[in-house]
Structures are given as C-alpha cells and as structure tokens.
Scaffold this active site. Structure first.
Site, mmCIF file in Angstrom:
data_model
loop_
_atom_site.group_PDB
_atom_site.id
_atom_site.type_symbol
_atom_site.label_atom_id
_atom_site.label_comp_id
_atom_site.label_asym_id
_atom_site.label_seq_id
_atom_site.Cartn_x
_atom_site.Cartn_y
_atom_site.Cartn_z
ATOM 1 N N SER A 60 34.918 40.260 42.341
ATOM 2 C CA SER A 60 34.259 41.067 43.364
ATOM 3 C C SER A 60 35.134 41.237 44.605
ATOM 4 O O SER A 60 35.987 40.400 44.900
ATOM 5 C CB SER A 60 32.946 40.411 43.788
ATOM 6 O OG SER A 60 32.063 40.316 42.704
HETATM 7 N N1 SAH Z 1 30.988 36.525 40.626
HETATM 8 C C1 SAH Z 1 32.239 37.139 40.200
HETATM 9 C C2 SAH Z 1 32.053 38.564 39.794
HETATM 10 C C3 SAH Z 1 31.714 38.633 38.398
HETATM 11 S S1 SAH Z 1 31.682 40.238 37.665
HETATM 12 C C4 SAH Z 1 33.271 37.030 41.290
HETATM 13 O O1 SAH Z 1 33.136 36.186 42.160
HETATM 14 O O2 SAH Z 1 34.244 37.743 41.261
HETATM 15 C C5 SAH Z 1 30.135 40.062 36.842
HETATM 16 C C6 SAH Z 1 30.080 39.045 35.730
HETATM 17 O O3 SAH Z 1 28.746 39.059 35.238
HETATM 18 C C7 SAH Z 1 30.976 39.357 34.542
HETATM 19 O O4 SAH Z 1 31.807 38.267 34.284
HETATM 20 C C8 SAH Z 1 29.978 39.587 33.402
HETATM 21 O O5 SAH Z 1 30.452 39.114 32.147
HETATM 22 C C9 SAH Z 1 28.784 38.776 33.867
HETATM 23 N N2 SAH Z 1 27.515 39.151 33.256
HETATM 24 C C10 SAH Z 1 27.059 40.367 32.888
HETATM 25 N N3 SAH Z 1 25.838 40.289 32.343
HETATM 26 C C11 SAH Z 1 25.496 38.972 32.370
HETATM 27 C C12 SAH Z 1 24.345 38.229 31.945
HETATM 28 N N4 SAH Z 1 23.287 38.815 31.371
HETATM 29 N N5 SAH Z 1 24.359 36.892 32.131
HETATM 30 C C13 SAH Z 1 25.398 36.262 32.701
HETATM 31 N N6 SAH Z 1 26.512 36.906 33.120
HETATM 32 C C14 SAH Z 1 26.552 38.231 32.947
#
Ligand code: SAH
Length: 212
Positions: A60
């Site tokens: 992010s």
């Molecule tokens: N928090 C992260 C951003 C992650 S991007 C940061 O600090 O950069 C979003 C993440 O959510 C991805 O890795 C994706 O695989 C995950 N994701 C999507 N759907 C999900 C679900 N149902 N349960 C858990 N994780 C999920």
C-alpha cells in the site's frame, strides 16, 4: 537511498498531505519499507506510492497506511487489532509499534510465508498470522478493538462487523474492484453500524480464499 534522510523526506511528505498524529509519523519513520519490496524496487521504497509485490498484489501507499492507522487511533489507544490482507506485512509492521496484539489474515499462502519470515526476522512481536479467508474474520480471538481491511469488498462483511468490539472501529475500502472505492470508517455503537466516508481510494479486491 534507504538512509535516515530519505525516510524523513517521506514523513515530511505525509505531514504535508495531512497526517498529523506524531505516533503514526514516528512509526512510519521507524519502518524500513525497502525490506518489504523486491530488491529491484528498493530504490523506490520511500516514494509515496503503491508498488507491486507479486501475485497481482501491491504494497500500500504510505499515505494510505498512515491515514488508516491514524483513523484507527483517533478515538484513543487500541490494544487488539484484526488486519485483513497481510500482503508483504508493511502495514502490520507499522501497526505493531502502536498496538499490543495484531491478528493478521492473508489469502495467498506464498505472500503470507514471506511476510511472516520478514516480520519475525525484524523481531516484531505480538503478531499472529493466519492463512485463510478474511471475509470470515478470526472468530476465536474476537472481539477486536479495531479492524483494518486492506483489500476492497463490495460491501462491509457482516462477519467482520460482528467481530468488532462495542465502541470499536473498522477502517475498510468498499466498492467496485476496477474503480475508485470509498474508504469507510465503520463504528459499532450500541451494536449498530455508524458509517462515515473518509476518502476515495484504490485497493486490490478482497477475494474469497485461501489459495496457495
Ligand atoms: N497490507 C498490505 C497491503 C496488502 S494488498 C500492505 O501493508 O502493503 C491486499 C492483500 O489482501 C493482498 O495480499 C491479497 O492477497 C489480500 N487479500 C485479498 N483478499 C483476501 C481475503 N479474503 N482474505 C485475506 N487476504 C486477502
């Protein structure tokens, strides 16, 4: 490129963009974001931008991480947090400096393994990992003072709202996968939802899981 000065420039930029909580700014300043991206992208780690982390996912944008964390802390200290979407673990690392316990769920096994290894090697404590489906939350450890969702569903999942403590707050992007979503602040007051729209954001979709 990963120097103290480079990190301070990022913090200054976040301040100029409206982040004012000194604890949040200090946590971002203390988090080595270059460790969370591929070496080939490390030179861009302190830009205020999202970057690819593989498997179609992203780390992010620092402003968004700071904004969500600031919203989480706005009503006072928070002890126990549920995070949905561990990804590379950057938001987890920032949160870990501000709360006692984080329960973090990731859908993609390979990303979770990397994040776990990374955070453990940094000596981060109080983080519990689950490879699973964030739509379901983590009932065994509910209720949570706060829930931070870092991928976008079409609506607030009821299971997550149910796992929020009375007086707790959820910060969650809601909306179309291919477009702009609303960053919502959802509070539980007398068991009821109170929703405020905070920002326009772009997150990857929250998808049913888990997958390897
Ligand atoms: N928090 C992260 C951003 C992650 S991007 C940061 O600090 O950069 C979003 C993440 O959510 C991805 O890795 C994706 O695989 C995950 N994701 C999507 N759907 C999900 C679900 N149902 N349960 C858990 N994780 C999920």
């Amino acid at each position: 490129m990963t120097s103290e000065r480079t990190r301070q420039r990022l913090v200054q930029r976040l301040q100029e963009s409206g982040i004012s909580n000194p604890m949040v700014l200090a946590a971002v300043a203390a988090t080595p974001r270059h460790i969370f991206v591929d070496e080939a992208l490390a030179h861009r780690a302190y830009e205020d931008t999202a970057l690819p982390i593989g498997r179609g996912q992203t780390i992010s944008q620092p402003f968004i991480v700071a904004r969500m964390t600031e919203l989480m802390l706005d009503a006072g200290p928070v002890k126990k947090v549920l995070e949905i979407g561990t990804g590379c673990g950057y938001q987890t690392a920032v949160l870990s400096q501000l709360v006692d316990e984080i329960y973090t769920i990731e859908r993609i096994g390979a990303l979770q393994d990397q994040a776990k290894e990374r955070l453990q090697s940094m000596g981060v404590e109080g983080v519990y990992f689950r490879h699973g489906d964030g739509f379901q939350g983590w009932k065994e450890h509910a209720p949570f003072d706060a829930i931070i969702v870092t991928a976008a569903p079409m609506a607030v999942p009821q299971a997550l709202f149910d796992q929020l403590a009375e007086g707790g707050r959820m910060i969650i992007p809601v909306g179309q996968h291919s477009g702009v979503q609303d960053l919502m602040l959802v509070e539980k007051r007398n068991g009821q939802k109170q929703v405020a729209m905070m920002d326009k954001v772009r997150f990857v979709p929250l998808q049913a899981g888990p997958v390897e």
